[in-house]
Structure formats: structure tokens, C-alpha cells
Design a protein around this motif. Structure first.
Motif, PDB file in Angstrom:
ATOM      1  N   LEU A  47       5.935  11.724   3.758  1.00 47.07           N
ATOM      2  CA  LEU A  47       4.609  11.509   4.334  1.00 47.07           C
ATOM      3  C   LEU A  47       3.584  11.403   3.202  1.00 47.07           C
ATOM      4  O   LEU A  47       3.577  12.231   2.295  1.00 47.07           O
ATOM      5  N   ALA A  48       2.723  10.403   3.294  1.00 46.71           N
ATOM      6  CA  ALA A  48       1.793  10.114   2.193  1.00 46.71           C
ATOM      7  C   ALA A  48       0.635  11.101   2.155  1.00 46.71           C
ATOM      8  O   ALA A  48      -0.507  10.775   2.479  1.00 46.71           O
ATOM      9  N   GLU A  49       0.961  12.324   1.791  1.00 47.49           N
ATOM     10  CA  GLU A  49      -0.064  13.362   1.648  1.00 47.49           C
ATOM     11  C   GLU A  49      -0.214  13.700   0.177  1.00 47.49           C
ATOM     12  O   GLU A  49       0.779  13.786  -0.539  1.00 47.49           O
ATOM     13  N   ALA A 112     -13.021   7.065  11.820  1.00 48.84           N
ATOM     14  CA  ALA A 112     -12.092   8.191  11.718  1.00 48.84           C
ATOM     15  C   ALA A 112     -10.778   7.765  11.041  1.00 48.84           C
ATOM     16  O   ALA A 112      -9.760   7.555  11.694  1.00 48.84           O
ATOM     17  N   GLY A 113     -10.846   7.585   9.741  1.00 47.01           N
ATOM     18  CA  GLY A 113      -9.667   7.218   8.951  1.00 47.01           C
ATOM     19  C   GLY A 113      -9.581   5.717   8.733  1.00 47.01           C
ATOM     20  O   GLY A 113     -10.145   4.922   9.496  1.00 47.01           O
ATOM     21  N   SER A 114      -8.845   5.353   7.680  1.00 46.68           N
ATOM     22  CA  SER A 114      -8.664   3.918   7.391  1.00 46.68           C
ATOM     23  C   SER A 114      -7.874   3.260   8.509  1.00 46.68           C
ATOM     24  O   SER A 114      -7.993   2.062   8.734  1.00 46.68           O
ATOM     25  N   THR A 115      -7.049   4.043   9.193  1.00 44.83           N
ATOM     26  CA  THR A 115      -6.296   3.518  10.331  1.00 44.83           C
ATOM     27  C   THR A 115      -7.261   2.876  11.332  1.00 44.83           C
ATOM     28  O   THR A 115      -7.039   1.753  11.799  1.00 44.83           O
ATOM     29  N   VAL A 141       2.930   1.222   8.807  1.00 40.64           N
ATOM     30  CA  VAL A 141       2.073   1.521   9.967  1.00 40.64           C
ATOM     31  C   VAL A 141       1.007   0.434  10.213  1.00 40.64           C
ATOM     32  O   VAL A 141       0.430   0.346  11.300  1.00 40.64           O
ATOM     33  N   TYR A 142       0.770  -0.435   9.207  1.00 35.75           N
ATOM     34  CA  TYR A 142      -0.131  -1.578   9.448  1.00 35.75           C
ATOM     35  C   TYR A 142       0.321  -2.352  10.704  1.00 35.75           C
ATOM     36  O   TYR A 142      -0.498  -2.904  11.422  1.00 35.75           O
ATOM     37  N   THR A 143       1.645  -2.412  10.904  1.00 32.95           N
ATOM     38  CA  THR A 143       2.179  -3.174  12.046  1.00 32.95           C
ATOM     39  C   THR A 143       1.513  -2.713  13.338  1.00 32.95           C
ATOM     40  O   THR A 143       1.006  -3.530  14.118  1.00 32.95           O
ATOM     41  N   ASP A 200      -1.024  -0.280  -4.562  1.00 34.45           N
ATOM     42  CA  ASP A 200      -0.216  -0.651  -3.410  1.00 34.45           C
ATOM     43  C   ASP A 200       0.603   0.517  -2.840  1.00 34.45           C
ATOM     44  O   ASP A 200       1.087   1.370  -3.577  1.00 34.45           O
ATOM     45  N   ASN A 201       0.756   0.488  -1.536  1.00 32.91           N
ATOM     46  CA  ASN A 201       1.719   1.353  -0.835  1.00 32.91           C
ATOM     47  C   ASN A 201       2.822   0.435  -0.329  1.00 32.91           C
ATOM     48  O   ASN A 201       2.535  -0.431   0.490  1.00 32.91           O
ATOM     49  N   PRO A 202       4.065   0.516  -0.801  1.00 35.15           N
ATOM     50  CA  PRO A 202       4.701   1.646  -1.470  1.00 35.15           C
ATOM     51  C   PRO A 202       4.907   1.494  -2.979  1.00 35.15           C
ATOM     52  O   PRO A 202       5.383   2.434  -3.600  1.00 35.15           O
ATOM     53  N   VAL A 228      -9.164  -5.994   1.166  1.00 37.42           N
ATOM     54  CA  VAL A 228      -8.459  -5.234   0.139  1.00 37.42           C
ATOM     55  C   VAL A 228      -8.658  -3.741   0.429  1.00 37.42           C
ATOM     56  O   VAL A 228      -9.786  -3.250   0.478  1.00 37.42           O
ATOM     57  N   ASN A 229      -7.539  -3.067   0.650  1.00 31.99           N
ATOM     58  CA  ASN A 229      -7.553  -1.646   0.989  1.00 31.99           C
ATOM     59  C   ASN A 229      -7.396  -0.839  -0.301  1.00 31.99           C
ATOM     60  O   ASN A 229      -6.318  -0.788  -0.886  1.00 31.99           O
ATOM     61  N   GLU A 230      -8.491  -0.218  -0.734  1.00 37.11           N
ATOM     62  CA  GLU A 230      -8.468   0.561  -1.987  1.00 37.11           C
ATOM     63  C   GLU A 230      -8.409   2.065  -1.692  1.00 37.11           C
ATOM     64  O   GLU A 230      -9.062   2.875  -2.360  1.00 37.11           O
ATOM     65  N   PHE A 275     -10.801   8.795   2.411  1.00 34.20           N
ATOM     66  CA  PHE A 275     -10.695  10.091   1.722  1.00 34.20           C
ATOM     67  C   PHE A 275      -9.349  10.784   1.931  1.00 34.20           C
ATOM     68  O   PHE A 275      -9.117  11.877   1.431  1.00 34.20           O
ATOM     69  N   SER A 276      -8.442  10.148   2.691  1.00 33.45           N
ATOM     70  CA  SER A 276      -7.176  10.808   3.013  1.00 33.45           C
ATOM     71  C   SER A 276      -6.299  11.043   1.796  1.00 33.45           C
ATOM     72  O   SER A 276      -5.546  12.013   1.753  1.00 33.45           O
ATOM     73  N   LYS A 277      -6.366  10.143   0.815  1.00 38.23           N
ATOM     74  CA  LYS A 277      -5.402  10.193  -0.292  1.00 38.23           C
ATOM     75  C   LYS A 277      -6.044  10.720  -1.574  1.00 38.23           C
ATOM     76  O   LYS A 277      -5.583  11.715  -2.133  1.00 38.23           O
TER      77      LYS A 277
HETATM   78  C1  PLP Z   1      -2.226   1.749   2.843  1.00 34.68           C
HETATM   79  C2  PLP Z   1      -2.635   2.751   3.836  1.00 34.68           C
HETATM   80  N1  PLP Z   1      -3.600   2.451   4.711  1.00 34.68           N
HETATM   81  C3  PLP Z   1      -4.000   3.342   5.639  1.00 34.68           C
HETATM   82  C4  PLP Z   1      -3.430   4.603   5.725  1.00 34.68           C
HETATM   83  C5  PLP Z   1      -3.934   5.557   6.759  1.00 34.68           C
HETATM   84  O1  PLP Z   1      -4.944   6.337   6.187  1.00 34.68           O
HETATM   85  P1  PLP Z   1      -5.981   7.208   6.999  1.00 34.68           P
HETATM   86  O2  PLP Z   1      -5.513   8.608   6.952  1.00 34.68           O
HETATM   87  O3  PLP Z   1      -7.277   7.037   6.248  1.00 34.68           O
HETATM   88  O4  PLP Z   1      -6.064   6.684   8.379  1.00 34.68           O
HETATM   89  C6  PLP Z   1      -2.416   4.954   4.841  1.00 34.68           C
HETATM   90  C7  PLP Z   1      -1.750   6.262   4.925  1.00 34.68           C
HETATM   91  O5  PLP Z   1      -0.673   6.472   4.410  1.00 34.68           O
HETATM   92  C8  PLP Z   1      -2.027   4.006   3.856  1.00 34.68           C
HETATM   93  O6  PLP Z   1      -1.081   4.284   2.951  1.00 34.68           O
END
Ligand code: PLP
Length: 444
Positions: A47-49, A112-115, A141-143, A200-202, A228-230, A275-277
Motif C-alpha cells: 500500500l502506497a503509504e 478530498a484526495g487526489s482520487t 486505481v486510475y481505472t 511515476d507510480n510504480p 500531470v499528477n505530481e 498531501f497523501s504521499k
Molecule cells: C498516482 C496516484 N494518484 C492518486 C493516488 C490517490 O491519492 P489520494 O490519497 O490523494 O487520493 C495515489 C495513491 O497511491 C497515487 O499513487
């Protein structure tokens, strides 16, 4: 089976999991390894924490709560995409630390989050059935983020076959994009945006200035939005570290996408931050969109009410951001910790000759364990993934959802565990690899 009481889309949602490895994450996280107390425990590395710097941020937040009175605006409704003082503080912080160019708070929106930001971008920019291009491998999860509500299809653009091709960075170029768009158009599909994650993720790879500018020019010319997601902008790896510098021989320059937005001034360019990461506060839910497209921001604002950031969160984060010395200290310490945890993992991978992408940022190591697959299939990848977990307690994310065609690639999150547990996890991976190789030679 009885008839569903839900809508068609509600029914679809009942069978659409966000990701396949969440249940195992909770299992592993409830049974964490400890040298004395739980030597048979688990190592959740999927999990990307970022847990590296929470101690520092936690004590800062505790001080704020102890020494300040909570302002009254916190208890009421406020701006849908952020309280004015919060957006002001985000603009100042981003200008200094993330974008290194002046950000106007009027061009920002917080959700509420980049999501939430990604979902809203898809909704505002696309029609149902439109396509978004993502260079593979890419965050699974972009899907769901773009599809579940906005109905946008994900197209995974393959730029390489083998991880070793990524030595000098991401390969995406305008030729790849032109070919993909042409072939999608021929199938009657409309491409509305390209989504890049930088770092980039991953893979942890970072696009160079030249690459991003060429891609941005191409997108604007072809009327395709570029987002562009930074999100990992400050989660960088110090490539001058003594154990790393040889892996990064090329001179490298990269700027924030905000600088490109400023110089091109186009309605087709947008940036995401969060701010999540970088701050390890995924639970506080803050995502930011930056765009100079006023029409986009108007629509975004009118749709964003279900995704507002809690005012208490806005206030406490704005207080953290007002302490310049703390910020400097925090960012420096965070980079040092992430670099150390990255070195801990990659040193061993180098020793046991497991290929991985040379990261410049993010929380990940993207590695190739395909030599242990019985065949290049999802099923074989699942078997290998479970074997590593069942035999050694190490939980990674399997490559399947990342949209790449080569099976046997896995993502490891190096920022979740503290150093001693991470070292043990890496030892277990080494043991797993050595056992597999021994067995393979015995059966030959
Ligand atoms: C590339 C990317 N975008 C979005 C998210 C979701 O982030 P948030 O917690 O801000 O919704 C993640 C979480 O792993 C991510 O890696």
C-alpha cells in the motif's frame, strides 16, 4: 439469485473492487512482523503509504492543537474547493516547494484526495465512453477513478517490453502518442486526455523537461488535455547518495508542470498535487488541482461538493504550512528517509541480480521477478505473488492491474515499514529468490 434492488451502475459497483490486494493488506497489517514479539509476522509492502516522517508531523500537529484556538470558520460550510485562507497557504507552499513558480490561489481547487480530483477531471473533461491514455505500467486505481462514475476508458500505452529499457527514464514520446490516438480513432474512440504521473507510480521514473514540453506541445496541438499528477513531487530520491550515484550517470533536469502551464498558457494543461504521499497523511484526504482553464475550474467547483476537504483538516494543514522552518526540516528529513529505505531495498536487489527501474522519486521499487514465472500469464503471476507472501510473509502488489503486458513485475513500497522491519523483509525476498533459483537448477 433474487433480483437486485440497485440501479444497473449500482449493480456493476457491487462487483468492481478498487484493488485486488486490499484484503491481504489488512490481514498482513494486523499481523506485523516484530523481531521478538512476532517473528512469524508479515511485511505489507503493497500500500502506497509513507510512514517515514509521521512522528515529526504528528508532534507538530499536537503542538498546534495545544497552542491554538480553533477558528470559528472550521465549524461551518466554506468554499467548495477550499477555504480562502487554506487556498492562500497552499498557493504559497506550492510556489516555494513544489512548483518553484508563483501559483495564484484563484487557479487552485482542493478536494478530498487526489482520487477525487482525478475523478472530477475525468467527469469535467470527458464524455461517457471517451478514452484517457496512460503510459504503462501505471497506477491501477486510475481505472476505477476515471471509469466508475465518469465512464472513461483507460488505454494503457506500452512503450517498452523489458524493465531494463527504462534505465534512462520514461520512454513515452509524441510518436507513441500519435500512433495510439490514430489507432483508437480508427476504432471510433475519442481520446480526451493523457494522464502522466511524475514522479511515476510504480516506476519512480521522472520525465525530463524536454520530454514534458514536447508532449505538452503535441497535446495542445491535438486538442488533447494533459494532466500531470505530481503527487510525489517532494518524495524524491537523492541520486547523489554514495550508494546510488553510479546508477544515475546522466545529467538530468526536471521542472514542475506548473512552469509549463505558465509558459504555454493553454486551457488543455492541468496539474494535480496532494498531501497523501509527500506528507504521509493519506487519511486526512487533501488533493489539489491547478489549472488556468477558468471554464474547467467553474465546472469543477460546481461538481465538487461531495468531495470537500474537512475544514478542521484545512485549518491544521494551513497551520503546519505557515511554519517555514518546520517545512524545510520536514522535507529534508523525508527525502533522507526515503532515500535510505530505497537504498536498503535496491542494494539487495543488486546483489541478487533482480532487475528494477532506477527511481528518482515516489515510494516504490518496480522490480522484475519474471524469471520465476512458469509462464507469462496472470495466473502464474498470482501464484508467484502468493508464494512470496505465504512462504516469506512479504506482500507486494502484482503487476497485472498496472496495464503492462509483461507478467512477473511487482511493486514494492519501501516507505511503509521502519528500517529494521524493511531490512528483514528484504532478507526474506533474498531468501525466496535464492530458494527458487536453487530449486530451478535442481530440476534442470
Ligand atoms: C498516482 C496516484 N494518484 C492518486 C493516488 C490517490 O491519492 P489520494 O490519497 O490523494 O487520493 C495515489 C495513491 O497511491 C497515487 O499513487
Amino acid at each position: 439469485m433474487s433480483e437486485s434492488t440497485l440501479s444497473r451502475r449500482g449493480e456493476i459497483a457491487t462487483t468492481t473492487e478498487l484493488r485486488t490486494d486490499m484484503a491481504l493488506f489488512f490481514e498482513a497489517n494486523g499481523d506485523l512482523w516484530h523481531k521478538k514479539k512476532n517473528p512469524d509476522g508479515k511485511f505489507p509492502l503493497n500500500l502506497a503509504e509513507n510512514n517515514q516522517s509521521w512522528d515529526l508531523l504528528k508532534s507538530k500537529m499536537e503542538d498546534i492543537l495545544k497552542n491554538n484556538s480553533i477558528p470559528d470558520w472550521v465549524s461551518n460550510y466554506t468554499g467548495i474547493i477550499g477555504h480562502p485562507s487554506f487556498l492562500e497557504s497552499i498557493a504559497k507552499f506550492m510556489s516555494k516547494h513544489v512548483t518553484r513558480c508563483k501559483i495564484n490561489p484563484d487557479h487552485l481547487g482542493a478536494s478530498a484526495g487526489s482520487t477525487a480530483v482525478i475523478e472530477l477531471c475525468a467527469w469535467v473533461l470527458c464524455n461517457h465512453g471517451d478514452v484517457a491514455i496512460l503510459p504503462a505500467p501505471c497506477y491501477p486505481v486510475y481505472t476505477q477513478d476515471i471509469k466508475m462514475k465518469a465512464g472513461v476508458e483507460r488505454y494503457d500505452l506500452i512503450t517498452h517490453h523489458d524493465i531494463s529499457e527504462l534505465k534512462s527514464g520514461p520512454l513515452l514520446n509524441t510518436g507513441h502518442l500519435a500512433t495510439a490516438v490514430r489507432s483508437l480513432n480508427q476504432k471510433g474512440k475519442i481520446v480526451k486526455f493523457l494522464l502522466l504521473t511524475n514522479p511515476d507510480n510504480p516506476t519512480g521514473l521522472v520525465y525530463s523537461d524536454t520530454q514534458i514540453i514536447q508532449i505538452a506541445n503535441w497535446c495542445v496541438k491535438n486538442k488533447i488535455h494533459l494532466i500531470v499528477n505530481e503527487l510525489y513531487a517532494l518524495s524524491t530520491i537523492d541520486t547523489s547518495h554514495k550508494d546510488l550515484k553510479d546508477a544515475y550517470p546522466d545529467k538530468f533536469k526536471n521542472q514542475s508542470f506548473a512552469q509549463v502551464i505558465h509558459s504555454m498558457n493553454s486551457d488543455y494543461l492541468h496539474m494535480i498535487y496532494g498531501f497523501s504521499k509527500d506528507f504521509g497523511i493519506s487519511g486526512m484526504r487533501i488533493g489539489i488541482v491547478y489549472s488556468k482553464n477558468e471554464e474547467f475550474l467553474k465546472a469543477y467547483n460546481n461538481l465538487a461538493a461531495p468531495h470537500m476537504v474537512s475544514n478542521l483538516t484545512q485549518w491544521i494543514v494551513q497551520e503546519v504550512l505557515s511554519d517555514k522552518n518546520f517545512l524545510k526540516r520536514y522535507i529534508k528529513k523525508n527525502i533522507e528517509s526515503l532515500t535510505q529505505s530505497y537504498v536498503t531495498v535496491t542494494k539487495t536487489l543488486d546483489k541478487i541480480k533482480i532487475p528494477y527501474a532506477p527511481s528518482r522519486g515516489s515510494l516504490f521499487v518496480w522490480m522484475d521477478l519474471s524469471e520465476f514465472l512458469s509462464e507469462n500469464t496472470e495466473e502464474a503471476e498470482q501464484v508467484l505473488w502468493r508464494a512470496l507472501y505465504d512462504e516469506q510473509g512479504v506482500l507486494l502488489t502484482p503487476g497485472t492491474g498496472f496495464g503492462h503486458t509483461k507478467r512477473g513485475q511487482f511493486r514494492l513500497v519501501h516507505s511503509f515499514l521502519k528500517e529494521n522491519a524493511l531490512k528483514e523483509a528484504v532478507k526474506r525476498i533474498k531468501k525466496f529468490v535464492e530458494n527458487k533459483r536453487r530449486k530451478n537448477t535442481e530440476t534442470k
